[in-house]
Motif scaffolding. Sequence first.
Motif, PDB file in Angstrom:
ATOM      1  N   TYR A  92       0.856  -1.175   0.000  1.00 30.31           N
ATOM      2  CA  TYR A  92       0.000   0.000   0.000  1.00 30.31           C
ATOM      3  C   TYR A  92       0.900   1.236   0.000  1.00 30.31           C
ATOM      4  O   TYR A  92       1.855   1.307   0.759  1.00 30.31           O
ATOM      5  N   SER A 107      -3.357   3.502  -1.951  1.00 32.95           N
ATOM      6  CA  SER A 107      -3.639   2.630  -3.089  1.00 32.95           C
ATOM      7  C   SER A 107      -2.699   1.433  -3.070  1.00 32.95           C
ATOM      8  O   SER A 107      -1.723   1.405  -2.343  1.00 32.95           O
ATOM      9  N   TRP A 153      -8.332  -8.925  -4.884  1.00 34.16           N
ATOM     10  CA  TRP A 153      -9.503  -8.115  -4.543  1.00 34.16           C
ATOM     11  C   TRP A 153      -9.130  -6.664  -4.231  1.00 34.16           C
ATOM     12  O   TRP A 153      -9.954  -5.777  -4.306  1.00 34.16           O
ATOM     13  N   THR A 154      -7.845  -6.395  -3.914  1.00 34.60           N
ATOM     14  CA  THR A 154      -7.430  -5.034  -3.588  1.00 34.60           C
ATOM     15  C   THR A 154      -6.990  -4.224  -4.808  1.00 34.60           C
ATOM     16  O   THR A 154      -6.853  -3.013  -4.728  1.00 34.60           O
ATOM     17  N   ARG A 155      -6.829  -4.897  -5.968  1.00 32.58           N
ATOM     18  CA  ARG A 155      -6.323  -4.206  -7.169  1.00 32.58           C
ATOM     19  C   ARG A 155      -7.280  -3.079  -7.565  1.00 32.58           C
ATOM     20  O   ARG A 155      -8.477  -3.261  -7.638  1.00 32.58           O
ATOM     21  N   GLY A 156      -6.726  -1.900  -7.769  1.00 31.60           N
ATOM     22  CA  GLY A 156      -7.518  -0.741  -8.200  1.00 31.60           C
ATOM     23  C   GLY A 156      -8.291  -0.078  -7.080  1.00 31.60           C
ATOM     24  O   GLY A 156      -8.982   0.907  -7.309  1.00 31.60           O
ATOM     25  N   LYS A 157      -8.184  -0.580  -5.875  1.00 38.27           N
ATOM     26  CA  LYS A 157      -8.931  -0.021  -4.755  1.00 38.27           C
ATOM     27  C   LYS A 157      -8.151   1.158  -4.169  1.00 38.27           C
ATOM     28  O   LYS A 157      -6.938   1.076  -3.987  1.00 38.27           O
ATOM     29  N   HIS A 158      -8.850   2.228  -3.854  1.00 39.07           N
ATOM     30  CA  HIS A 158      -8.241   3.414  -3.251  1.00 39.07           C
ATOM     31  C   HIS A 158      -8.985   3.726  -1.961  1.00 39.07           C
ATOM     32  O   HIS A 158     -10.217   3.719  -1.929  1.00 39.07           O
ATOM     33  N   LEU A 159      -8.250   3.983  -0.924  1.00 42.98           N
ATOM     34  CA  LEU A 159      -8.848   4.297   0.364  1.00 42.98           C
ATOM     35  C   LEU A 159      -8.432   5.705   0.796  1.00 42.98           C
ATOM     36  O   LEU A 159      -7.274   6.065   0.703  1.00 42.98           O
ATOM     37  N   GLU A 166     -10.868   5.508   6.032  1.00 42.74           N
ATOM     38  CA  GLU A 166     -11.757   4.491   5.454  1.00 42.74           C
ATOM     39  C   GLU A 166     -11.230   3.092   5.775  1.00 42.74           C
ATOM     40  O   GLU A 166     -10.039   2.857   5.764  1.00 42.74           O
ATOM     41  N   GLU A 167     -12.165   2.160   6.037  1.00 43.96           N
ATOM     42  CA  GLU A 167     -11.896   0.752   6.324  1.00 43.96           C
ATOM     43  C   GLU A 167     -10.828   0.604   7.404  1.00 43.96           C
ATOM     44  O   GLU A 167      -9.861  -0.077   7.238  1.00 43.96           O
TER      45      GLU A 167
END
Length: 192
Positions: A161, A171, A181-187, A191-192
């Motif tokens: 990250y 990211s 499942w984390t690919r392309g995810k932005h926090l 968040e979370e």
Amino acid sequence: DLVEQSEDLIFSHDRDGKLLSANRAQVRFLGVARTEDLLGHTLRDFLASDVVDMFDAYLETVLKDGYVQGLMKIVTMNGEERILEYRNSLRRLPTPTVRCIAHDVTERVRAEQALTQRTERLHRLRDVTLEISREIDLTRLLEGIIHGAAGLLGALSGAIYLWDERAHVLSVPALYSLGEWTRGKHLRLGEE
């Protein structure tokens, strides 16, 4: 009394640079025993070899303009090079005499030079880093790092990250195995 008690170097010389007077600070600075040991010497006698050829231009300027200021590199009696900042003026009558006041700025000049050198090195390092980063595919590099780390630890999966300070998001630019499942995810922060 003010001249003798001053920590500034206060002295005078004639139109040829021959010392006519010197205060105690000048005597201590040059490392001689008495004022009389300086009188009769020219200022040129105490200049560093790499600046002695500038002395004639100095004399010409002070005699023509009546004032000169700058830096002067001096060699003391024990062979130490020191840098003086000076402001000298000409008294024309009854005979041309140059009145001099100077103070030792050696440490300041050395610190400025060291800072300039460090700044130049940092700029060169930045330039090299930018050049390297242009040539490297960061994603592939990070994927290699996470793959190697997972292998060393015996982990089944892993993800790196990175915090983007400008966008204020976390990211995942690189992952290994089960982290798809984390690919392309932005926090965003919190968040979370």
